[in-house]
Design a protein around this motif. Structure first.
Motif, short mmCIF file in Angstrom:
data_model
loop_
_atom_site.label_atom_id
_atom_site.label_comp_id
_atom_site.label_asym_id
_atom_site.label_seq_id
_atom_site.Cartn_x
_atom_site.Cartn_y
_atom_site.Cartn_z
N GLU A 69 47.85 -36.13 26.70
CA GLU A 69 46.51 -36.16 26.10
C GLU A 69 45.62 -37.21 26.79
O GLU A 69 45.15 -38.15 26.15
CB GLU A 69 46.61 -36.45 24.61
CG GLU A 69 47.33 -35.33 23.89
CD GLU A 69 47.27 -35.48 22.37
OE1 GLU A 69 46.20 -35.82 21.87
OE2 GLU A 69 48.28 -35.23 21.73
N GLU A 117 33.04 -36.90 25.49
CA GLU A 117 33.10 -35.66 26.26
C GLU A 117 32.80 -35.87 27.75
O GLU A 117 33.51 -35.36 28.62
CB GLU A 117 32.11 -34.66 25.68
CG GLU A 117 32.48 -33.24 26.00
CD GLU A 117 31.56 -32.24 25.31
OE1 GLU A 117 31.30 -31.20 25.90
OE2 GLU A 117 31.06 -32.56 24.21
N THR A 129 47.50 -31.24 26.25
CA THR A 129 46.11 -31.32 25.80
C THR A 129 45.87 -30.34 24.66
O THR A 129 46.46 -29.27 24.60
CB THR A 129 45.11 -31.02 26.95
OG1 THR A 129 43.79 -31.15 26.44
CG2 THR A 129 45.29 -29.64 27.56
N ASN A 180 42.74 -29.54 24.09
CA ASN A 180 41.43 -29.00 24.44
C ASN A 180 41.61 -27.68 25.21
O ASN A 180 42.09 -27.67 26.34
CB ASN A 180 40.69 -30.03 25.30
CG ASN A 180 39.28 -29.58 25.62
OD1 ASN A 180 39.07 -28.45 26.00
ND2 ASN A 180 38.33 -30.49 25.46
N GLN A 239 39.59 -25.78 26.68
CA GLN A 239 38.81 -25.71 27.92
C GLN A 239 39.58 -26.36 29.08
O GLN A 239 39.61 -25.85 30.19
CB GLN A 239 37.53 -26.48 27.67
CG GLN A 239 36.35 -26.07 28.49
CD GLN A 239 35.19 -27.04 28.20
OE1 GLN A 239 35.08 -27.62 27.12
NE2 GLN A 239 34.34 -27.22 29.19
N TYR A 240 40.22 -27.48 28.80
CA TYR A 240 40.99 -28.17 29.85
C TYR A 240 42.29 -27.40 30.12
O TYR A 240 42.71 -27.28 31.27
CB TYR A 240 41.31 -29.60 29.46
CG TYR A 240 40.07 -30.44 29.22
CD1 TYR A 240 38.90 -30.18 29.92
CD2 TYR A 240 40.08 -31.49 28.31
CE1 TYR A 240 37.76 -30.93 29.70
CE2 TYR A 240 38.94 -32.25 28.08
CZ TYR A 240 37.78 -31.97 28.78
OH TYR A 240 36.66 -32.71 28.56
#
Ligand SMILES: Nc1ncnc2c1ncn2[C@@H]1O[C@H](COP(=O)(O)OP(=O)(O)OP(=O)(O)O)[C@@H](O)[C@H]1O
Ligand SMILES: [Mg+2]
Length: 235
Positions: free
Chosen positions: A173, A180, A205, A207, A209-210
């Motif tokens: 992480e 952001e 992660t 997220n 998107q990542y």
């Protein structure tokens, strides 16, 4: 060794923690293979064992059973000294909680692996300064980590992980505590360096998107690793 043989291989890794009276079966036979230059992301609920797995891969924690090999080398078979050397030369780790050394300044923290390997030569010092420049901390070389914000600490930790051009980058992480914009910068840099050095990347992660930027998206669930069906690779 050919490039196809250069990989991280995790086989049947199991880990049980005993805390209080009840054992927690965290990992129940995790299998994973990551070829050289390939990136994978790992998702999984809090407590599913992501950090435990990364620590086992890095040799910071031992598995109860199973094996981890890196570029054909079985990490369990190495003695403490050899393992430390492999860790310094081949693995760069960004921890969830930074793990910077408060007694050392920013530059010395980045130079940690080079120091352990006994190579504080000028090229290494230059690389450390350049990496700190790239993470936007060129002006903080002699600050103490205790004077840095969370995001700044994470960027020092990233520079430290990249210092020795590791073949494998483990990131737990890495954007957990960042706003952001800073998070995007850190992620861009991780992918950029992986490309430059042809490093493999294992990134925990939450997220999506990542995660979508990695070659494969995995899910750690109920002690086992599966391809993430909610976010299949390639989407
Ligand atoms: N040293 C330890 N002793 C006892 N239990 C532990 C130890 N380390 C981890 N655990 C337990 O193992 C489980 C997995 O922990 P781990 O930190 O690997 O989870 P995680 O997936 O990284 O969670 P998070 O997303 O919150 O970071 C948790 O239930 C945790 O309490
Ligand atoms: Mg964790």
């Amino acid at each position: 060794m050919s490039d196809s043989e250069k990989k991280l291989k995790v086989r049947r890794v199991a880990k049980i923690f005993v805390s209080g009276d009840s054992p927690i079966e965290v990992l129940r036979g995790v299998d994973m293979a990551v070829e050289r230059g390939v990136s994978v992301s790992i998702r999984g609920e809090s407590g599913s064992g992501k950090t435990t797995l990364l620590n086992i891969i890095a040799g910071l924690e031992t598995a109860d059973s199973g094996t981890v090999s890196l570029n054909g080398m079985d990490l369990q078979s190495l003695n403490e000294k050899k393992l430390a050397s492999v860790r310094c030369r081949q693995i760069g780790m960004v921890f969830q909680a930074y793990h910077l050394i408060p007694e050392l300044d920013v530059l010395e923290n980045v130079l940690m692996a080079a120091r352990i390997l006994g190579d504080l030569s000028e090229p290494n010092r230059r690389r450390a300064r350049e990496l700190l420049e790239r993470v936007g901390l060129g002006g903080r070389l002699h600050s103490s980590p205790t004077q840095l914000s969370g995001g700044e600490k994470q960027r020092v930790a990233l520079a430290r992980a990249l210092m020795n051009r590791p073949t494998l980058i483990l990131a737990d992480e890495p954007t957990g505590n960042l706003d952001e914009k800073t998070a995007h910068g850190v992620i861009d840099l991780i992918f950029e360096i992986c490309r430059e050095e042809n490093s493999s990347l294992v990134m925990v992660t939450h997220n999506p998107q990542y995660a979508a930027r990695t070659d494969r998206q995995l899910l750690l669930n109920n002690g086992l690793m599966t391809d993430d069906i909610k976010n299949p690779a390639g989407n």
